[in-house]
Design a protein around this motif. Structure first.
Motif, mmCIF file in Angstrom:
data_model
loop_
_atom_site.group_PDB
_atom_site.id
_atom_site.type_symbol
_atom_site.label_atom_id
_atom_site.label_comp_id
_atom_site.label_asym_id
_atom_site.label_seq_id
_atom_site.Cartn_x
_atom_site.Cartn_y
_atom_site.Cartn_z
ATOM 1 N N ILE A 72 0.805 -1.295 -0.164
ATOM 2 C CA ILE A 72 0.270 0.069 -0.011
ATOM 3 C C ILE A 72 1.005 1.459 0.050
ATOM 4 O O ILE A 72 0.658 2.154 -0.826
ATOM 5 C CB ILE A 72 -1.102 0.047 1.205
ATOM 6 N N PHE A 73 1.988 1.180 0.957
ATOM 7 C CA PHE A 73 2.674 2.180 0.961
ATOM 8 C C PHE A 73 3.376 2.674 -0.653
ATOM 9 O O PHE A 73 3.603 3.785 -1.024
ATOM 10 C CB PHE A 73 3.907 2.201 1.885
ATOM 11 N N ASN A 74 3.965 1.557 -1.234
ATOM 12 C CA ASN A 74 4.381 1.607 -2.339
ATOM 13 C C ASN A 74 3.459 2.120 -3.629
ATOM 14 O O ASN A 74 4.271 2.755 -4.541
ATOM 15 C CB ASN A 74 5.078 0.336 -2.696
ATOM 16 N N LEU A 75 2.227 1.905 -3.681
ATOM 17 C CA LEU A 75 1.289 2.313 -4.422
ATOM 18 C C LEU A 75 0.766 3.815 -4.323
ATOM 19 O O LEU A 75 0.111 4.314 -5.232
ATOM 20 C CB LEU A 75 0.235 1.177 -4.486
ATOM 21 N N VAL A 76 0.953 4.373 -3.146
ATOM 22 C CA VAL A 76 0.838 5.743 -2.966
ATOM 23 C C VAL A 76 1.042 6.723 -4.090
ATOM 24 O O VAL A 76 0.236 7.483 -4.643
ATOM 25 C CB VAL A 76 0.971 6.122 -1.363
ATOM 26 N N PRO A 77 2.239 6.820 -4.300
ATOM 27 C CA PRO A 77 2.662 7.745 -5.508
ATOM 28 C C PRO A 77 2.056 7.427 -6.743
ATOM 29 O O PRO A 77 2.059 8.213 -7.654
ATOM 30 C CB PRO A 77 4.457 7.310 -5.747
ATOM 31 N N MET A 78 1.460 6.241 -6.978
ATOM 32 C CA MET A 78 0.861 5.837 -8.215
ATOM 33 C C MET A 78 -0.470 6.780 -8.366
ATOM 34 O O MET A 78 -0.867 7.171 -9.301
ATOM 35 C CB MET A 78 0.624 4.421 -8.232
ATOM 36 N N LEU A 79 -0.998 7.330 -7.005
ATOM 37 C CA LEU A 79 -2.217 8.004 -7.097
ATOM 38 C C LEU A 79 -1.806 9.317 -8.023
ATOM 39 O O LEU A 79 -2.474 9.766 -8.868
ATOM 40 C CB LEU A 79 -2.489 8.323 -5.766
ATOM 41 N N TRP A 80 -0.609 9.919 -7.660
ATOM 42 C CA TRP A 80 -0.173 11.158 -8.598
ATOM 43 C C TRP A 80 -0.008 10.871 -10.075
ATOM 44 O O TRP A 80 -0.456 11.572 -10.911
ATOM 45 C CB TRP A 80 1.330 11.675 -7.993
ATOM 46 N N ILE A 81 0.424 9.702 -10.326
ATOM 47 C CA ILE A 81 0.447 9.344 -11.688
ATOM 48 C C ILE A 81 -0.819 9.054 -12.455
ATOM 49 O O ILE A 81 -1.035 9.688 -13.517
ATOM 50 C CB ILE A 81 1.386 8.002 -12.012
ATOM 51 N N ALA A 82 -1.639 8.619 -11.752
ATOM 52 C CA ALA A 82 -3.165 8.230 -12.230
ATOM 53 C C ALA A 82 -3.733 9.582 -12.201
ATOM 54 O O ALA A 82 -4.395 9.707 -13.281
ATOM 55 C CB ALA A 82 -3.853 7.329 -11.292
ATOM 56 N N LEU A 83 -3.768 10.357 -11.465
ATOM 57 C CA LEU A 83 -4.330 11.812 -11.611
ATOM 58 C C LEU A 83 -3.916 12.704 -12.719
ATOM 59 O O LEU A 83 -4.459 13.560 -13.202
ATOM 60 C CB LEU A 83 -4.118 12.568 -10.242
ATOM 61 N N VAL A 84 -2.695 12.281 -13.156
ATOM 62 C CA VAL A 84 -2.107 13.009 -14.431
ATOM 63 C C VAL A 84 -2.566 12.320 -15.548
ATOM 64 O O VAL A 84 -3.070 12.839 -16.684
ATOM 65 C CB VAL A 84 -0.634 13.431 -14.309
ATOM 66 N N VAL A 85 -2.280 11.005 -15.503
ATOM 67 C CA VAL A 85 -2.446 10.124 -16.919
ATOM 68 C C VAL A 85 -3.840 10.174 -17.270
ATOM 69 O O VAL A 85 -4.278 10.226 -18.543
ATOM 70 C CB VAL A 85 -1.812 8.667 -16.844
ATOM 71 N N VAL A 86 -4.754 9.796 -16.298
ATOM 72 C CA VAL A 86 -6.243 9.787 -16.659
ATOM 73 C C VAL A 86 -6.932 10.739 -17.309
ATOM 74 O O VAL A 86 -7.507 10.690 -18.493
ATOM 75 C CB VAL A 86 -6.899 9.361 -15.441
ATOM 76 N N PRO A 87 -6.671 12.074 -16.811
ATOM 77 C CA PRO A 87 -7.167 13.077 -17.659
ATOM 78 C C PRO A 87 -6.598 13.454 -18.996
ATOM 79 O O PRO A 87 -7.024 13.891 -19.828
ATOM 80 C CB PRO A 87 -6.946 14.565 -16.641
ATOM 81 N N VAL A 88 -5.223 13.180 -19.016
ATOM 82 C CA VAL A 88 -4.732 13.486 -20.421
ATOM 83 C C VAL A 88 -5.097 12.392 -21.376
ATOM 84 O O VAL A 88 -5.353 12.699 -22.611
ATOM 85 C CB VAL A 88 -2.848 13.220 -20.210
ATOM 86 N N VAL A 89 -5.450 11.085 -20.882
ATOM 87 C CA VAL A 89 -5.793 10.195 -22.002
ATOM 88 C C VAL A 89 -7.448 10.814 -22.403
ATOM 89 O O VAL A 89 -7.722 10.462 -23.351
ATOM 90 C CB VAL A 89 -5.919 8.906 -21.288
ATOM 91 N N ALA A 90 -7.983 11.068 -20.986
ATOM 92 C CA ALA A 90 -9.482 11.185 -21.649
ATOM 93 C C ALA A 90 -9.477 12.609 -22.468
ATOM 94 O O ALA A 90 -10.380 12.592 -23.332
ATOM 95 C CB ALA A 90 -10.065 11.616 -20.288
ATOM 96 N N ILE A 91 -8.703 13.487 -22.452
ATOM 97 C CA ILE A 91 -8.745 14.788 -23.333
ATOM 98 C C ILE A 91 -8.185 14.229 -24.742
ATOM 99 O O ILE A 91 -9.071 14.867 -25.800
ATOM 100 C CB ILE A 91 -7.728 15.684 -22.820
#
Length: 93
Positions: A72-91
């Motif tokens: 869980i600790f190791n996956l926390v920074p993945m939230l930042w990546i997902a919050l940038v990648v998902v909107p970029v892909v959606a746009i």
């Protein structure tokens, strides 16, 4: 488990180059003046390297006794990546 930690943390380091660009662009939120949204956006994006360092240390320290917490600790920074990648892909769709 060790391979998962190493591969995910290599991904986090590789994401630092685009992060620097995105962090620099986030200051454009202040172009129309001071707003709390611009402060929150810039601060949230600026916390990514700190989250990577802190979560990596916590993950490696907990990997033997508390494996679930380490993942869980190791996956926390993945939230930042997902919050940038998902909107970029959606746009771009």
């Amino acid at each position: 488990m060790k391979a998962f930690f190493i591969s995910s943390q290599i991904l986090y380091v590789l994401c630092l180059a685009p992060w620097f660009l995105i962090w620099g662009i986030s200051f454009m939120g202040f172009d129309s003046g001071f707003s709390w949204f611009a402060v929150a956006l810039t601060g949230g994006i600026g916390l990514y390297p700190i989250a990577v360092i802190v979560c990596s240390i916590l993950a490696w320290r907990n990997r033997i006794k508390r494996k679930r917490a380490a993942v869980i600790f190791n996956l926390v920074p993945m939230l930042w990546i997902a919050l940038v990648v998902v909107p970029v892909v959606a746009i771009n769709l």
